[in-house]
Design a protein around this motif. Structure first.
Motif, PDB file in Angstrom:
ATOM      1  N   GLN A  22       0.796  -1.226   0.000  1.00 28.23           N
ATOM      2  CA  GLN A  22       0.000   0.000   0.000  1.00 28.23           C
ATOM      3  C   GLN A  22       0.828   1.275   0.000  1.00 28.23           C
ATOM      4  OE1 GLN A  22      -3.440   0.578  -0.267  1.00 28.23           O
ATOM      5  NE2 GLN A  22      -3.120  -1.452  -1.101  1.00 28.23           N
ATOM      6  N   TRP A  23       2.131   1.194   0.223  1.00 27.95           N
ATOM      7  CA  TRP A  23       2.981   2.385   0.312  1.00 27.95           C
ATOM      8  C   TRP A  23       4.017   2.397  -0.792  1.00 27.95           C
ATOM      9  CZ3 TRP A  23       1.799   6.339   3.369  1.00 27.95           C
ATOM     10  CH2 TRP A  23       0.827   6.097   4.340  1.00 27.95           C
ATOM     11  N   MET A  24       4.243   3.588  -1.327  1.00 31.73           N
ATOM     12  CA  MET A  24       5.183   3.770  -2.429  1.00 31.73           C
ATOM     13  C   MET A  24       6.159   4.885  -2.075  1.00 31.73           C
ATOM     14  SD  MET A  24       3.785   1.588  -4.456  1.00 31.73           S
ATOM     15  CE  MET A  24       4.398   1.779  -6.102  1.00 31.73           C
ATOM     16  N   GLU A  25       7.352   4.812  -2.650  1.00 31.30           N
ATOM     17  CA  GLU A  25       8.312   5.909  -2.550  1.00 31.30           C
ATOM     18  C   GLU A  25       8.343   6.602  -3.901  1.00 31.30           C
ATOM     19  OE1 GLU A  25      12.971   6.810  -1.430  1.00 31.30           O
ATOM     20  OE2 GLU A  25      12.117   4.845  -1.013  1.00 31.30           O
ATOM     21  N   VAL A  26       8.372   7.928  -3.876  1.00 29.91           N
ATOM     22  CA  VAL A  26       8.343   8.716  -5.098  1.00 29.91           C
ATOM     23  C   VAL A  26       9.768   9.030  -5.548  1.00 29.91           C
ATOM     24  CG1 VAL A  26       7.532  10.846  -6.169  1.00 29.91           C
ATOM     25  CG2 VAL A  26       6.181   9.776  -4.350  1.00 29.91           C
ATOM     26  N   PHE A  27      10.020   8.863  -6.830  1.00 27.51           N
ATOM     27  CA  PHE A  27      11.297   9.228  -7.437  1.00 27.51           C
ATOM     28  C   PHE A  27      11.008  10.292  -8.482  1.00 27.51           C
ATOM     29  CE2 PHE A  27      11.604   4.854  -6.022  1.00 27.51           C
ATOM     30  CZ  PHE A  27      12.724   4.911  -5.211  1.00 27.51           C
ATOM     31  N   ASP A  28      11.649  11.435  -8.326  1.00 28.81           N
ATOM     32  CA  ASP A  28      11.392  12.582  -9.192  1.00 28.81           C
ATOM     33  C   ASP A  28      12.649  13.431  -9.203  1.00 28.81           C
ATOM     34  OD1 ASP A  28       9.992  14.358 -10.777  1.00 28.81           O
ATOM     35  OD2 ASP A  28       8.918  15.293  -9.130  1.00 28.81           O
ATOM     36  N   GLY A  29      12.665  14.449 -10.020  1.00 30.34           N
ATOM     37  CA  GLY A  29      13.804  15.351 -10.047  1.00 30.34           C
ATOM     38  C   GLY A  29      13.965  16.074  -8.716  1.00 30.34           C
ATOM     39  N   ALA A  30      15.198  16.299  -8.327  1.00 37.22           N
ATOM     40  CA  ALA A  30      15.466  17.003  -7.070  1.00 37.22           C
ATOM     41  C   ALA A  30      14.849  18.398  -7.108  1.00 37.22           C
ATOM     42  CB  ALA A  30      16.964  17.093  -6.839  1.00 37.22           C
ATOM     43  N   GLY A  31      14.176  18.752  -6.053  1.00 37.08           N
ATOM     44  CA  GLY A  31      13.626  20.090  -5.947  1.00 37.08           C
ATOM     45  C   GLY A  31      12.240  20.284  -6.518  1.00 37.08           C
ATOM     46  N   TYR A  32      11.684  19.281  -7.181  1.00 38.41           N
ATOM     47  CA  TYR A  32      10.350  19.442  -7.752  1.00 38.41           C
ATOM     48  C   TYR A  32       9.288  19.161  -6.702  1.00 38.41           C
ATOM     49  CZ  TYR A  32      12.412  19.540 -12.413  1.00 38.41           C
ATOM     50  OH  TYR A  32      13.135  19.872 -13.514  1.00 38.41           O
ATOM     51  N   GLY A  33       8.238  19.963  -6.726  1.00 42.25           N
ATOM     52  CA  GLY A  33       7.169  19.832  -5.748  1.00 42.25           C
ATOM     53  C   GLY A  33       6.169  18.748  -6.103  1.00 42.25           C
ATOM     54  N   TRP A  34       5.357  18.430  -5.123  1.00 44.80           N
ATOM     55  CA  TRP A  34       4.364  17.364  -5.263  1.00 44.80           C
ATOM     56  C   TRP A  34       3.263  17.732  -6.253  1.00 44.80           C
ATOM     57  CZ3 TRP A  34       4.307  12.449  -4.073  1.00 44.80           C
ATOM     58  CH2 TRP A  34       3.103  11.768  -3.961  1.00 44.80           C
ATOM     59  N   THR A  35       2.711  18.940  -6.151  1.00 46.03           N
ATOM     60  CA  THR A  35       1.592  19.325  -7.011  1.00 46.03           C
ATOM     61  C   THR A  35       1.998  20.234  -8.161  1.00 46.03           C
ATOM     62  OG1 THR A  35       1.038  21.220  -5.623  1.00 46.03           O
ATOM     63  CG2 THR A  35      -0.042  19.138  -5.104  1.00 46.03           C
ATOM     64  N   SER A  36       3.159  20.848  -8.074  1.00 42.57           N
ATOM     65  CA  SER A  36       3.689  21.710  -9.136  1.00 42.57           C
ATOM     66  C   SER A  36       5.184  21.866  -8.900  1.00 42.57           C
ATOM     67  CB  SER A  36       3.014  23.089  -9.116  1.00 42.57           C
ATOM     68  OG  SER A  36       3.426  23.809  -7.972  1.00 42.57           O
ATOM     69  N   HIS A  37       5.885  22.413  -9.864  1.00 37.34           N
ATOM     70  CA  HIS A  37       7.328  22.592  -9.681  1.00 37.34           C
ATOM     71  C   HIS A  37       7.653  23.456  -8.474  1.00 37.34           C
ATOM     72  CE1 HIS A  37       8.301  21.535 -14.113  1.00 37.34           C
ATOM     73  NE2 HIS A  37       8.367  20.478 -13.336  1.00 37.34           N
ATOM     74  N   LYS A  38       6.831  24.446  -8.207  1.00 35.87           N
ATOM     75  CA  LYS A  38       7.122  25.390  -7.123  1.00 35.87           C
ATOM     76  C   LYS A  38       6.531  24.992  -5.770  1.00 35.87           C
ATOM     77  CE  LYS A  38       7.755  29.083 -10.345  1.00 35.87           C
ATOM     78  NZ  LYS A  38       7.680  30.493 -10.621  1.00 35.87           N
ATOM     79  N   ASP A  39       5.824  23.894  -5.704  1.00 37.19           N
ATOM     80  CA  ASP A  39       5.251  23.435  -4.435  1.00 37.19           C
ATOM     81  C   ASP A  39       6.398  23.163  -3.454  1.00 37.19           C
ATOM     82  OD1 ASP A  39       4.001  22.116  -2.334  1.00 37.19           O
ATOM     83  OD2 ASP A  39       2.822  20.807  -3.627  1.00 37.19           O
ATOM     84  N   PRO A  40       6.370  23.746  -2.254  1.00 40.60           N
ATOM     85  CA  PRO A  40       7.448  23.499  -1.290  1.00 40.60           C
ATOM     86  C   PRO A  40       7.443  22.077  -0.730  1.00 40.60           C
ATOM     87  CG  PRO A  40       5.747  24.879  -0.310  1.00 40.60           C
ATOM     88  CD  PRO A  40       5.391  24.709  -1.757  1.00 40.60           C
ATOM     89  N   ASP A  41       6.343  21.357  -0.895  1.00 43.37           N
ATOM     90  CA  ASP A  41       6.260  19.952  -0.475  1.00 43.37           C
ATOM     91  C   ASP A  41       6.900  19.119  -1.592  1.00 43.37           C
ATOM     92  OD1 ASP A  41       5.658  17.528   0.663  1.00 43.37           O
ATOM     93  OD2 ASP A  41       3.509  17.643   0.256  1.00 43.37           O
ATOM     94  N   LYS A  42       8.146  18.733  -1.408  1.00 47.63           N
ATOM     95  CA  LYS A  42       8.913  18.050  -2.451  1.00 47.63           C
ATOM     96  C   LYS A  42       8.461  16.603  -2.655  1.00 47.63           C
ATOM     97  CE  LYS A  42      11.122  21.769  -2.948  1.00 47.63           C
ATOM     98  NZ  LYS A  42      10.503  22.710  -3.834  1.00 47.63           N
ATOM     99  N   ALA A  43       8.473  16.179  -3.902  1.00 45.79           N
ATOM    100  CA  ALA A  43       7.991  14.841  -4.246  1.00 45.79           C
ATOM    101  C   ALA A  43       9.046  13.770  -4.046  1.00 45.79           C
ATOM    102  CB  ALA A  43       7.488  14.820  -5.687  1.00 45.79           C
ATOM    103  N   THR A  44      10.256  14.006  -4.515  1.00 42.82           N
ATOM    104  CA  THR A  44      11.256  12.941  -4.483  1.00 42.82           C
ATOM    105  C   THR A  44      11.563  12.509  -3.053  1.00 42.82           C
ATOM    106  OG1 THR A  44      13.281  12.168  -5.527  1.00 42.82           O
ATOM    107  CG2 THR A  44      13.381  14.317  -4.478  1.00 42.82           C
TER     108      THR A  44
END
Length: 77
Positions: A22-44
């Motif tokens: 049920q749980w996943m780890e997100v892999f994304d570019g460093a510094g990119y946000g969860w809902t948009s590039h500027k979202d302070p909640d980082k995805a990676t």
């Protein structure tokens, strides 16, 4: 079996569900946000449920996200 047709990584999310993960780890570019590039909640490096991953995987349509199953995690805490 769940099907997440809109999610770019639908195969990964569906297989995780089938395996009971049920749980996943997100892999994304460093510094990119969860809902948009500027979202302070980082995805990676973030942890999310399979459902959250499916819901937000197209929040940035031109970006590639990847999810890694985390069977070792069973709760948000």
């Amino acid at each position: 079996m769940r099907v997440f047709p809109l999610a770019r990584p639908a195969g990964t999310l569906n297989r995780a569900c089938e395996a009971g993960v049920q749980w996943m780890e997100v892999f994304d570019g460093a510094g990119y946000g969860w809902t948009s590039h500027k979202d302070p909640d980082k995805a990676t490096g973030a942890l999310c449920t399979v459902e959250e991953g499916a819901a937000w995987s197209i929040s940035r349509p031109r970006c590639l996200w990847a999810f890694g199953p985390r069977p070792d995690i069973t709760t948000r805490a």
